[in-house]
Write a protein that holds these residues in place. Structure first.
Motif, short mmCIF file in Angstrom:
data_model
loop_
_atom_site.label_atom_id
_atom_site.label_comp_id
_atom_site.label_asym_id
_atom_site.label_seq_id
_atom_site.Cartn_x
_atom_site.Cartn_y
_atom_site.Cartn_z
N LYS A 1 7.79 -5.24 -11.80
CA LYS A 1 6.64 -4.55 -11.21
C LYS A 1 7.09 -3.25 -10.52
CE LYS A 1 3.91 -8.74 -10.20
NZ LYS A 1 3.38 -9.59 -9.10
N TYR A 2 8.19 -3.34 -9.80
CA TYR A 2 8.71 -2.18 -9.08
C TYR A 2 9.14 -1.09 -10.06
CZ TYR A 2 11.27 -0.14 -5.01
OH TYR A 2 11.72 0.65 -3.99
N LEU A 3 9.81 -1.48 -11.14
CA LEU A 3 10.28 -0.51 -12.12
C LEU A 3 9.14 0.17 -12.87
CD1 LEU A 3 13.31 -2.47 -13.66
CD2 LEU A 3 13.41 -0.54 -12.07
N LYS A 4 8.00 -0.50 -12.94
CA LYS A 4 6.86 0.08 -13.63
C LYS A 4 6.17 1.17 -12.83
CE LYS A 4 5.78 -4.01 -16.44
NZ LYS A 4 4.79 -5.09 -16.72
N ILE A 5 6.56 1.32 -11.56
CA ILE A 5 5.99 2.37 -10.72
C ILE A 5 6.89 3.60 -10.79
CG2 ILE A 5 5.27 3.01 -8.39
CD1 ILE A 5 5.05 -0.01 -7.78
N PRO A 6 6.45 4.69 -11.42
CA PRO A 6 7.30 5.88 -11.50
C PRO A 6 7.45 6.52 -10.12
CG PRO A 6 5.53 5.94 -13.12
CD PRO A 6 5.19 4.86 -12.15
N THR A 7 8.68 6.66 -9.68
CA THR A 7 8.95 7.34 -8.41
C THR A 7 10.01 8.41 -8.62
OG1 THR A 7 10.52 5.57 -7.83
CG2 THR A 7 8.29 5.38 -6.95
N VAL A 8 9.78 9.22 -9.64
CA VAL A 8 10.74 10.27 -9.99
C VAL A 8 10.34 11.60 -9.36
CG1 VAL A 8 11.34 9.13 -12.16
CG2 VAL A 8 9.56 10.86 -12.15
N HIS A 9 11.34 12.34 -8.97
CA HIS A 9 11.09 13.67 -8.44
C HIS A 9 10.64 14.61 -9.57
CE1 HIS A 9 12.54 12.96 -4.38
NE2 HIS A 9 13.54 12.26 -4.90
N PRO A 10 9.84 15.63 -9.27
CA PRO A 10 9.59 16.16 -7.94
C PRO A 10 8.31 15.67 -7.25
CG PRO A 10 8.87 17.75 -9.56
CD PRO A 10 9.43 16.60 -10.34
N ASP A 11 7.36 15.13 -7.99
CA ASP A 11 6.08 14.73 -7.38
C ASP A 11 5.96 13.22 -7.41
OD1 ASP A 11 5.15 17.42 -6.98
OD2 ASP A 11 4.81 17.52 -9.15
N ILE A 12 6.09 12.58 -6.24
CA ILE A 12 6.12 11.12 -6.16
C ILE A 12 4.94 10.62 -5.33
CG2 ILE A 12 7.44 9.10 -5.44
CD1 ILE A 12 9.98 10.73 -5.72
N ASN A 13 4.26 9.62 -5.87
CA ASN A 13 3.23 8.91 -5.13
C ASN A 13 3.79 7.55 -4.75
OD1 ASN A 13 0.96 7.70 -4.08
ND2 ASN A 13 -0.08 7.45 -6.05
N TYR A 14 4.09 7.37 -3.47
CA TYR A 14 4.71 6.12 -3.00
C TYR A 14 3.70 5.02 -2.70
CZ TYR A 14 9.15 8.65 -2.39
OH TYR A 14 10.30 9.36 -2.60
N GLU A 15 2.42 5.31 -2.77
CA GLU A 15 1.41 4.33 -2.37
C GLU A 15 1.50 3.02 -3.18
OE1 GLU A 15 -0.65 4.22 0.25
OE2 GLU A 15 0.49 5.99 0.86
N PRO A 16 1.69 3.08 -4.52
CA PRO A 16 1.82 1.82 -5.25
C PRO A 16 3.02 0.98 -4.80
CG PRO A 16 1.32 3.61 -6.77
CD PRO A 16 1.64 4.24 -5.44
N VAL A 17 4.11 1.64 -4.39
CA VAL A 17 5.27 0.92 -3.87
C VAL A 17 4.91 0.24 -2.56
CG1 VAL A 17 7.66 1.07 -3.10
CG2 VAL A 17 6.86 2.53 -4.97
N LEU A 18 4.22 0.98 -1.71
CA LEU A 18 3.79 0.41 -0.43
C LEU A 18 2.91 -0.82 -0.65
CD1 LEU A 18 3.60 0.48 2.63
CD2 LEU A 18 1.81 2.23 2.43
N ASP A 19 2.00 -0.73 -1.62
CA ASP A 19 1.13 -1.88 -1.91
C ASP A 19 1.95 -3.08 -2.36
OD1 ASP A 19 -1.08 -0.34 -1.30
OD2 ASP A 19 -1.53 0.18 -3.38
#
Length: 391
Positions: free
Chosen positions: A9-27
């Motif tokens: 689940k964590y890997l399915k959330i793209p958190t690559v630079h330069p534009d990252i949306n961390y909200e799905p990780v927080l959820d």
């Protein structure tokens, strides 16, 4: 298996630079924290860069706490170079879990949490409070994450006595532990000079100055490569690495630009004579000609964690490894991590991940982590966390 599914689940959330949306990780982390009955704190000092702390309160919360750190951000991917979708969380027939961050370092944060799950399910209580930290911006130096967090009252309130940050997997049957990082010196060199039609042979052009400076850098780079070649006892941690990472300038093919800009990433052993090194690169600028200037993006200073009997956490950690009869090596970390910021404010910190017989794939195409290695690492933390939490 819950641990593997959470990593997918964590890997399915793209958190690559330069534009990252961390909200799905927080959820996701809030969901896991709720399952584990851990408290959640969210701090944000730079917009769009949340710092997330999951806390397991100890029976003696006034004691110094243990901090287990990982970062949420990852480096970018070139999708066409990947066999599997880098954000697909694919598990292949050999049990390899594929995805950007599988080793660096989404798996690390979940190793901590899944070990805590097992401990809590077994009714284990710890004297010390344990904080599991998820930070942004590590891949860009941590200045929007750990770098600012360690200077706040919120961080000081965590009462941290010892920390573990990310480490390198080891391809052999041993663990790798780091007590210090190579120093990150990143800088920009601007070369200004004569501009004009590209058919002319003008003097004092930016390209000539750039060439001089670049030659000096690559002479130093070659010296480091030769040292490694001539002395097998040395590793990358023992030499200076120097790389040109960006080159900017010009606006058309037939005009000599008035300025060319180079960006460099140097990593220095903590034993480097920093004053002498800075003098050298300043001299290169002067020798290259007028209009050559340097500005620093980072100039890390050396900090190290003592690994001896004066550090009770290290004693507990080392005893835990020795009880498992796992060989280990102690190194200066080859790169620079958020451990630097922790050590900078006096928090003893080691770089470590319990992955052995695992090819290091940080920042690589087709990054993956084998399921068995992931689960073995969780097993190790179920023994290590109580050793630290009760020492």
């Amino acid at each position: 298996m819950e641990a593997v599914e959470n990593l997918r689940k964590y890997l399915k959330i793209p958190t690559v630079h330069p534009d990252i949306n961390y909200e799905p990780v927080l959820d996701l982390l809030k969901q896991i924290a709720n399952d584990l009955k851990l408290s959640v704190g969210v701090y944000q000092y730079v917009a769009g860069n949340p710092i997330i702390v999951l806390t397991w309160i100890g029976t003696h919360p006034s004691l110094k706490s243990v901090l287990l750190n990982s970062h949420m951000d990852t480096v970018p991917v070139i999708k066409e170079n990947w066999v599997y979708d880098p954000f697909g969380g694919v598990v292949d027939a050999e049990g390899n879990i594929h995805g950007r961050g599988a080793q660096d370092c989404k798996s690390v944060g979940l190793m901590y949490l899944e070990a805590i799950r097992r401990l809590k399910n077994a009714g284990v209580r710890l004297q010390r409070t344990v904080h599991v930290l998820f930070v942004p911006d590590e891949e860009l130096g941590g200045n929007k994450g750990m770098g600012v967090f360690v200077n706040t009252d919120d961080f000081r309130a965590l009462n941290v006595g010892f920390a573990i940050d990310e480490g390198f997997a080891n391809a052999d049957n041993k663990f790798t532990i780091s007590y210090s990082d190579r120093l990150s010196w990143k800088f920009v060199v601007d070369c200004e000079g004569t501009t004009g039609h590209a058919s002319f042979l003008l003097n004092d052009t930016p390209g000539e100055k750039l060439t001089y400076f670049l030659n000096k850098v690559y002479e130093l780079r070659d010296e480091s490569k030769q040292k490694l070649k001539q002395d097998p006892s040395l590793s990358l941690s023992d030499v200076i690495s120097a790389n040109l990472t960006q080159l900017q300038g010009g606006y058309t093919s037939n005009v000599i630009p008035e300025k060319l800009t180079l960006v460099f990433d140097f990593r220095l052993p903590p034993t480097t004579d920093l004053a002498k090194f800075e003098e050298s690169i300043s001299r290169w600028c002067e020798e290259a000609g007028t209009g050559v200037t340097i500005r620093f993006l980072s100039k890390n200073q050396p900090y190290a964690t003592k690994l001896d009997k004066s550090n009770q956490f290290w004693v507990a950690f080392e005893n835990g490894i020795q009880e498992l009869q796992v060989p280990y090596e102690i190194i200066v970390y080859k790169a620079t991590t958020d451990a630097y910021h922790l050590r900078r404010v006096g928090v003893p910190c080691i770089g470590f991940v319990p992955l052995r017989n695992t090819v290091p794939l940080k920042h690589s195409d087709n990054e993956y982590l084998n399921t068995n290695a992931f689960l073995e690492a969780i097993d190790f933390y179920t023994k290590l966390i109580p050793a630290l939490g009760n020492c």
